[in-house]
Design a protein around this motif. Sequence first.
Motif, PDB file in Angstrom:
ATOM      1  N   GLU A 190      37.542  48.657  29.134  1.00 17.14           N
ATOM      2  CA  GLU A 190      37.011  48.387  27.799  1.00 17.14           C
ATOM      3  C   GLU A 190      35.561  48.828  27.679  1.00 17.14           C
ATOM      4  O   GLU A 190      35.120  49.303  26.622  1.00 17.14           O
ATOM      5  N   LYS A 243      42.604  42.247  35.849  1.00 17.91           N
ATOM      6  CA  LYS A 243      41.845  41.792  34.689  1.00 17.91           C
ATOM      7  C   LYS A 243      40.425  42.347  34.728  1.00 17.91           C
ATOM      8  O   LYS A 243      39.870  42.736  33.694  1.00 17.91           O
ATOM      9  N   LEU A 244      39.849  42.401  35.924  1.00 20.49           N
ATOM     10  CA  LEU A 244      38.516  43.002  36.077  1.00 20.49           C
ATOM     11  C   LEU A 244      38.555  44.477  35.711  1.00 20.49           C
ATOM     12  O   LEU A 244      37.658  44.987  35.015  1.00 20.49           O
ATOM     13  N   SER A 254      28.365  48.374  27.174  1.00 16.75           N
ATOM     14  CA  SER A 254      29.213  49.221  26.335  1.00 16.75           C
ATOM     15  C   SER A 254      28.418  50.224  25.509  1.00 16.75           C
ATOM     16  O   SER A 254      28.956  51.239  25.060  1.00 16.75           O
ATOM     17  N   TYR A 310      33.300  39.270  37.266  1.00 20.76           N
ATOM     18  CA  TYR A 310      33.831  39.348  35.903  1.00 20.76           C
ATOM     19  C   TYR A 310      32.860  38.698  34.912  1.00 20.76           C
ATOM     20  O   TYR A 310      32.572  39.255  33.843  1.00 20.76           O
ATOM     21  N   ASP A 314      28.403  34.674  31.914  1.00 18.36           N
ATOM     22  CA  ASP A 314      28.824  35.098  30.580  1.00 18.36           C
ATOM     23  C   ASP A 314      28.488  34.055  29.522  1.00 18.36           C
ATOM     24  O   ASP A 314      28.794  34.238  28.344  1.00 18.36           O
ATOM     25  N   ARG A 347      40.629  45.933  33.645  1.00 16.89           N
ATOM     26  CA  ARG A 347      40.787  46.061  32.192  1.00 16.89           C
ATOM     27  C   ARG A 347      39.450  45.895  31.474  1.00 16.89           C
ATOM     28  O   ARG A 347      39.172  46.588  30.491  1.00 16.89           O
ATOM     29  N   LEU A 348      38.634  44.964  31.970  1.00 19.24           N
ATOM     30  CA  LEU A 348      37.311  44.787  31.370  1.00 19.24           C
ATOM     31  C   LEU A 348      36.461  46.041  31.561  1.00 19.24           C
ATOM     32  O   LEU A 348      35.784  46.498  30.625  1.00 19.24           O
ATOM     33  N   TYR A 408      28.389  42.609  28.082  1.00 19.54           N
ATOM     34  CA  TYR A 408      29.293  43.486  27.331  1.00 19.54           C
ATOM     35  C   TYR A 408      28.543  44.355  26.322  1.00 19.54           C
ATOM     36  O   TYR A 408      28.784  45.559  26.208  1.00 19.54           O
ATOM     37  N   LYS A 430      31.073  40.515  31.767  1.00 21.30           N
ATOM     38  CA  LYS A 430      31.378  40.034  30.426  1.00 21.30           C
ATOM     39  C   LYS A 430      30.109  39.618  29.698  1.00 21.30           C
ATOM     40  O   LYS A 430      29.954  39.850  28.494  1.00 21.30           O
TER      41      LYS A 430
END
Length: 247
Positions: A231, A224-225, A200, A189, A128, A227-228, A196, A193
Amino acid sequence: MSFRFQIMRWQERLKDILLKGKSMPFKLNQSISFKIDSRSLTYFEPFTGTNPEAAKEINNFIAITQGKNCLLDIGAHHGLFSLVFTANDYRKSAYAFDPSPQVFDFLNFNIKINPKSNIRAYKSVVSDTNKPVIMKYESINQLSAVGEKETVKKHKKNKILETITLDQFVKENNIAPDVIKIDTEGFEYQVLKGGYGYLSTHSPVIFLEIHPPKLLNHGLDILKLKRLLDELGYSLYDLDGNLIKDP
Protein backbone atom coordinates in the motif's frame (compact mmCIF):
# COMPACT_ATOMS: atom_id res chain seq x y z
CA MET A 1 12.30 -14.00 36.60
CA SER A 2 14.35 -17.15 36.22
CA PHE A 3 17.39 -17.79 38.41
CA ARG A 4 19.66 -17.81 35.34
CA PHE A 5 18.24 -14.49 34.15
CA GLN A 6 18.82 -12.99 37.61
CA ILE A 7 22.47 -14.16 37.55
CA MET A 8 22.91 -12.58 34.11
CA ARG A 9 21.46 -9.30 35.35
CA TRP A 10 23.94 -9.22 38.25
CA GLN A 11 26.79 -9.96 35.83
CA GLU A 12 25.61 -7.09 33.63
CA ARG A 13 25.45 -4.76 36.63
CA LEU A 14 28.98 -5.73 37.65
CA LYS A 15 30.20 -4.92 34.13
CA ASP A 16 28.45 -1.56 34.38
CA ILE A 17 30.21 -0.77 37.64
CA LEU A 18 33.62 -1.76 36.30
CA LEU A 19 33.35 -0.33 32.78
CA LYS A 20 30.86 2.52 32.99
CA GLY A 21 32.04 5.60 31.18
CA LYS A 22 35.01 3.87 29.52
CA SER A 23 35.39 4.98 25.92
CA MET A 24 37.49 3.20 23.34
CA PRO A 25 38.24 3.63 19.63
CA PHE A 26 36.23 1.49 17.23
CA LYS A 27 37.17 0.91 13.60
CA LEU A 28 34.42 -0.51 11.41
CA ASN A 29 36.51 -0.49 8.23
CA GLN A 30 39.31 1.47 6.57
CA SER A 31 37.21 4.63 6.24
CA ILE A 32 34.81 4.62 9.20
CA SER A 33 35.86 4.87 12.83
CA PHE A 34 34.59 6.55 15.99
CA LYS A 35 34.63 6.18 19.77
CA ILE A 36 32.29 3.84 21.64
CA ASP A 37 31.37 2.78 25.15
CA SER A 38 33.58 -0.24 25.84
CA ARG A 39 30.45 -2.26 26.62
CA SER A 40 29.18 -1.64 23.08
CA LEU A 41 32.03 -3.60 21.54
CA THR A 42 30.20 -6.92 21.98
CA TYR A 43 27.36 -5.63 19.80
CA PHE A 44 29.44 -3.68 17.26
CA GLU A 45 32.27 -6.12 16.56
CA PRO A 46 30.22 -8.60 14.44
CA PHE A 47 29.69 -5.81 11.88
CA THR A 48 33.44 -5.55 11.26
CA GLY A 49 33.38 -8.94 9.50
CA THR A 50 33.47 -11.50 12.31
CA ASN A 51 29.83 -12.21 11.40
CA PRO A 52 29.43 -12.26 7.58
CA GLU A 53 25.68 -11.60 7.69
CA ALA A 54 26.09 -8.58 9.97
CA ALA A 55 28.94 -7.27 7.80
CA LYS A 56 26.77 -7.63 4.69
CA GLU A 57 23.98 -5.73 6.42
CA ILE A 58 26.10 -2.74 7.41
CA ASN A 59 27.92 -2.66 4.06
CA ASN A 60 24.57 -2.53 2.24
CA PHE A 61 23.48 0.25 4.56
CA ILE A 62 26.64 2.25 3.82
CA ALA A 63 26.36 1.75 0.06
CA ILE A 64 22.66 2.59 -0.23
CA THR A 65 22.79 5.64 2.05
CA GLN A 66 25.52 7.40 0.06
CA GLY A 67 24.15 10.85 -0.72
CA LYS A 68 21.38 10.63 1.90
CA ASN A 69 21.08 13.32 4.54
CA CYS A 70 18.69 12.39 7.35
CA LEU A 71 18.20 9.09 9.19
CA LEU A 72 15.47 7.95 11.56
CA ASP A 73 17.05 5.10 13.53
CA ILE A 74 14.07 3.40 15.18
CA GLY A 75 15.30 0.73 17.57
CA ALA A 76 18.77 2.26 17.63
CA HIS A 77 20.15 0.07 20.46
CA HIS A 78 23.70 1.37 21.09
CA GLY A 79 23.57 3.59 18.02
CA LEU A 80 25.78 1.80 15.49
CA PHE A 81 23.76 2.76 12.41
CA SER A 82 23.43 6.38 13.51
CA LEU A 83 27.17 6.60 14.19
CA VAL A 84 28.03 5.02 10.84
CA PHE A 85 25.59 7.26 8.97
CA THR A 86 27.05 10.48 10.38
CA ALA A 87 30.69 9.35 10.73
CA ASN A 88 32.35 11.12 7.81
CA ASP A 89 29.86 13.86 6.98
CA TYR A 90 28.73 15.91 9.94
CA ARG A 91 26.20 17.75 7.78
CA LYS A 92 24.14 14.57 7.97
CA SER A 93 21.73 14.14 10.85
CA ALA A 94 20.34 11.12 12.69
CA TYR A 95 17.44 10.80 15.11
CA ALA A 96 17.87 7.69 17.25
CA PHE A 97 15.05 6.06 19.23
CA ASP A 98 15.34 3.42 21.94
CA PRO A 99 12.97 3.11 24.92
CA SER A 100 15.09 0.78 27.06
CA PRO A 101 16.56 2.80 29.97
CA GLN A 102 19.89 0.99 30.10
CA VAL A 103 20.31 0.79 26.35
CA PHE A 104 19.44 4.49 26.13
CA ASP A 105 22.31 5.27 28.50
CA PHE A 106 24.73 3.44 26.18
CA LEU A 107 23.27 5.25 23.18
CA ASN A 108 23.55 8.63 24.88
CA PHE A 109 27.14 7.97 25.95
CA ASN A 110 28.15 6.93 22.43
CA ILE A 111 26.67 10.15 21.09
CA LYS A 112 28.39 12.34 23.68
CA ILE A 113 31.87 10.93 23.03
CA ASN A 114 31.44 11.65 19.31
CA PRO A 115 30.47 15.33 19.61
CA LYS A 116 30.89 16.06 15.89
CA SER A 117 28.29 13.46 14.99
CA ASN A 118 24.93 15.15 14.50
CA ILE A 119 22.78 12.63 16.40
CA ARG A 120 19.85 13.23 18.73
CA ALA A 121 18.52 10.51 21.00
CA TYR A 122 14.92 9.91 22.11
CA LYS A 123 13.70 7.49 24.77
CA SER A 124 10.39 7.01 22.98
CA VAL A 125 8.36 4.20 21.46
CA VAL A 126 7.49 4.88 17.82
CA SER A 127 3.99 3.50 17.27
CA ASP A 128 0.75 4.00 15.32
CA THR A 129 -1.04 5.86 18.14
CA ASN A 130 -0.20 8.12 21.06
CA LYS A 131 -1.51 5.61 23.59
CA PRO A 132 1.03 4.37 26.18
CA VAL A 133 2.44 0.91 25.46
CA ILE A 134 3.45 -1.83 27.91
CA MET A 135 6.95 -3.18 27.34
CA LYS A 136 8.79 -6.11 28.88
CA TYR A 137 12.44 -7.09 29.10
CA GLU A 138 13.30 -9.50 26.26
CA SER A 139 16.93 -9.70 27.34
CA ILE A 140 19.14 -8.25 30.03
CA ASN A 141 18.58 -4.66 28.94
CA GLN A 142 16.37 -4.71 25.83
CA LEU A 143 12.66 -3.97 25.90
CA SER A 144 9.99 -5.37 23.61
CA ALA A 145 6.36 -4.29 23.28
CA VAL A 146 3.83 -6.63 24.84
CA GLY A 147 1.55 -8.11 22.18
CA GLU A 148 -2.18 -8.73 22.46
CA LYS A 149 -1.65 -12.52 22.35
CA GLU A 150 0.94 -12.57 25.14
CA THR A 151 0.18 -13.34 28.76
CA VAL A 152 2.45 -11.21 30.91
CA LYS A 153 2.25 -11.02 34.67
CA LYS A 154 2.29 -7.60 36.23
CA HIS A 155 5.88 -7.26 37.28
CA LYS A 156 7.95 -4.30 38.38
CA LYS A 157 10.27 -4.86 35.41
CA ASN A 158 7.46 -4.20 32.92
CA LYS A 159 7.32 -0.56 31.87
CA ILE A 160 4.55 1.68 30.57
CA LEU A 161 6.05 4.08 28.05
CA GLU A 162 4.82 7.07 26.08
CA THR A 163 4.58 6.82 22.29
CA ILE A 164 4.86 9.04 19.25
CA THR A 165 4.02 8.35 15.63
CA LEU A 166 6.50 8.76 12.80
CA ASP A 167 4.14 11.21 11.07
CA GLN A 168 3.86 13.29 14.24
CA PHE A 169 7.63 13.33 14.82
CA VAL A 170 8.62 14.51 11.35
CA LYS A 171 5.95 17.22 11.43
CA GLU A 172 6.82 18.51 14.90
CA ASN A 173 10.54 18.60 14.10
CA ASN A 174 10.13 19.90 10.55
CA ILE A 175 12.43 17.25 9.08
CA ALA A 176 12.37 15.11 5.94
CA PRO A 177 14.22 11.83 6.62
CA ASP A 178 15.38 10.09 3.45
CA VAL A 179 16.49 6.93 5.31
CA ILE A 180 14.61 5.01 7.99
CA LYS A 181 15.99 1.98 9.84
CA ILE A 182 13.49 -0.09 11.82
CA ASP A 183 14.47 -2.86 14.25
CA THR A 184 11.72 -3.03 16.85
CA GLU A 185 11.35 -6.66 17.93
CA GLY A 186 7.94 -7.35 16.37
CA PHE A 187 6.61 -3.77 16.44
CA GLU A 188 7.46 -3.09 12.79
CA TYR A 189 3.86 -2.91 11.58
CA GLN A 190 2.90 -0.25 14.13
CA VAL A 191 5.94 1.87 13.22
CA LEU A 192 5.09 1.76 9.52
CA LYS A 193 1.38 2.38 10.04
CA GLY A 194 2.15 5.41 12.21
CA GLY A 195 4.19 6.83 9.33
CA TYR A 196 1.64 6.12 6.61
CA GLY A 197 1.27 9.74 5.59
CA TYR A 198 4.97 10.51 5.32
CA LEU A 199 6.03 7.17 3.83
CA SER A 200 3.35 7.15 1.14
CA THR A 201 4.22 10.66 -0.05
CA HIS A 202 8.02 10.86 0.43
CA SER A 203 9.18 7.24 -0.11
CA PRO A 204 12.40 7.26 1.97
CA VAL A 205 14.66 4.22 1.81
CA ILE A 206 13.65 1.77 4.56
CA PHE A 207 15.96 -0.79 6.19
CA LEU A 208 13.58 -3.17 7.92
CA GLU A 209 14.39 -6.06 10.22
CA ILE A 210 11.35 -8.32 10.47
CA HIS A 211 10.56 -10.61 13.44
CA PRO A 212 7.82 -13.03 12.23
CA PRO A 213 7.31 -14.91 15.55
CA LYS A 214 6.96 -11.65 17.45
CA LEU A 215 4.53 -10.28 14.87
CA LEU A 216 2.24 -13.15 15.83
CA ASN A 217 2.18 -11.88 19.42
CA HIS A 218 0.54 -8.72 18.09
CA GLY A 219 -2.07 -10.63 16.06
CA LEU A 220 -0.13 -9.92 12.87
CA ASP A 221 1.89 -11.90 10.34
CA ILE A 222 4.38 -11.32 7.56
CA LEU A 223 1.66 -11.26 4.88
CA LYS A 224 -0.21 -8.41 6.60
CA LEU A 225 3.07 -6.52 6.92
CA LYS A 226 3.76 -7.12 3.22
CA ARG A 227 0.29 -5.80 2.30
CA LEU A 228 0.97 -2.61 4.25
CA LEU A 229 4.29 -2.16 2.44
CA ASP A 230 2.51 -2.73 -0.89
CA GLU A 231 0.00 0.00 0.00
CA LEU A 232 2.88 2.34 0.80
CA GLY A 233 4.45 1.62 -2.60
CA TYR A 234 7.42 -0.41 -1.36
CA SER A 235 9.03 -3.61 -2.64
CA LEU A 236 11.01 -5.98 -0.40
CA TYR A 237 14.61 -6.94 -1.17
CA ASP A 238 17.00 -9.24 0.70
CA LEU A 239 20.58 -8.36 1.63
CA ASP A 240 21.82 -9.57 -1.76
CA GLY A 241 19.49 -7.20 -3.59
CA ASN A 242 17.07 -9.90 -4.72
CA LEU A 243 13.39 -8.99 -4.97
CA ILE A 244 11.29 -10.89 -2.43
CA LYS A 245 8.00 -11.70 -4.16
CA ASP A 246 6.72 -14.24 -1.63
CA PRO A 247 7.72 -13.51 1.98
